[in-house]
Design a protein around this motif. Structure first.
Motif, mmCIF file in Angstrom:
data_model
loop_
_atom_site.group_PDB
_atom_site.id
_atom_site.type_symbol
_atom_site.label_atom_id
_atom_site.label_comp_id
_atom_site.label_asym_id
_atom_site.label_seq_id
_atom_site.Cartn_x
_atom_site.Cartn_y
_atom_site.Cartn_z
ATOM 1 N N ASN A 1 0.915 -1.113 0.078
ATOM 2 C CA ASN A 1 0.068 0.017 0.153
ATOM 3 C C ASN A 1 0.834 1.129 0.087
ATOM 4 O O ASN A 1 1.982 1.286 0.773
ATOM 5 C CB ASN A 1 -0.945 -0.060 1.177
ATOM 6 C CG ASN A 1 -1.892 -1.174 1.169
ATOM 7 O OD1 ASN A 1 -2.591 -1.343 0.399
ATOM 8 N ND2 ASN A 1 -1.801 -1.835 2.189
ATOM 9 N N LYS B 1 -4.641 6.709 -2.691
ATOM 10 C CA LYS B 1 -4.365 5.364 -1.985
ATOM 11 C C LYS B 1 -4.255 4.382 -3.097
ATOM 12 O O LYS B 1 -5.302 4.109 -3.664
ATOM 13 C CB LYS B 1 -5.047 5.096 -0.682
ATOM 14 C CG LYS B 1 -5.095 6.106 0.218
ATOM 15 C CD LYS B 1 -6.097 5.900 1.226
ATOM 16 C CE LYS B 1 -6.375 7.000 2.140
ATOM 17 N NZ LYS B 1 -7.279 6.846 3.180
ATOM 18 N N SER C 1 -3.313 0.277 -3.713
ATOM 19 C CA SER C 1 -2.821 -1.002 -2.967
ATOM 20 C C SER C 1 -2.587 -2.000 -4.400
ATOM 21 O O SER C 1 -3.228 -2.052 -5.241
ATOM 22 C CB SER C 1 -4.309 -1.476 -2.355
ATOM 23 O OG SER C 1 -3.952 -2.689 -1.989
ATOM 24 N N ASN D 1 -1.632 -6.066 -4.951
ATOM 25 C CA ASN D 1 -1.818 -7.472 -4.567
ATOM 26 C C ASN D 1 -0.703 -8.048 -5.601
ATOM 27 O O ASN D 1 -1.150 -8.416 -6.735
ATOM 28 C CB ASN D 1 -2.977 -7.721 -4.676
ATOM 29 C CG ASN D 1 -3.125 -9.330 -4.176
ATOM 30 O OD1 ASN D 1 -2.323 -9.958 -4.049
ATOM 31 N ND2 ASN D 1 -4.342 -9.853 -3.983
#
Length: 152
Positions: free
Chosen positions: A71, A114, A116, A118
């Motif tokens: 993140n 923001k 993120s 994965n």
């Protein structure tokens, strides 16, 4: 056999007749052109005099193991003269999810995106681009998140 053909023919007629039905208009819902309000000088659209300046336009997360989630928050400032509104923020890959400031960013104020990432199924060198669209002078800008993912 004739009954079956008659049923198919009747169904076809009903189907095609239903396709030509126009929606009913309610006379009360019609708009009188004299009642239409036109914009005044106080309601003019913003002229794109806002400006987005990111503190950083790239983040290197280094080396991580597959399956880890990274993140990062990209902060930006509106250095222009009018509010900036982010209309869309999208990532180059489904493994990267952006979330962003939805309210207008006034001149001199800050907003953030923001991101993120994965890494599941993303082994190797990674570079993910996040595209930011807005009403600012620089209508489309990008930030990126990059690094390397090694197998578990």
């Amino acid at each position: 056999m004739k009954l079956k053909q008659l049923g198919i023919g009747l169904a076809a007629v009903v189907f095609f007749a239903a396709c030509n039905n126009q929606p009913k208009t309610d006379e009360a819902s019609k708009v009188d052109p004299a009642e239409v309000v036109t914009p005044t000088e106080n309601t003019e659209p913003l002229s794109g005099k806002g400006k987005i300046e990111f503190e950083e336009d790239a983040f290197d997360f280094g080396t991580i193991k597959e399956g880890e989630v990274v993140n990062h928050v990209f902060k930006f400032k509106n250095t222009g003269e009018e509010p900036v509104i982010l209309s869309a923020v999208s990532a180059s890959c489904g493994c990267t999810t952006p979330d962003y400031t939805k309210d207008p960013i006034l001149p001199g104020k800050e907003g953030e995106i923001k991101v993120s990432f994965n890494s599941q199924g993303q082994v190797g060198t990674q570079q993910k681009i996040v595209t930011v669209s807005s009403n600012a002078m620089n209508k489309v800008t990008t930030v990126q998140i990059k690094g390397a993912v090694v197998e578990k």
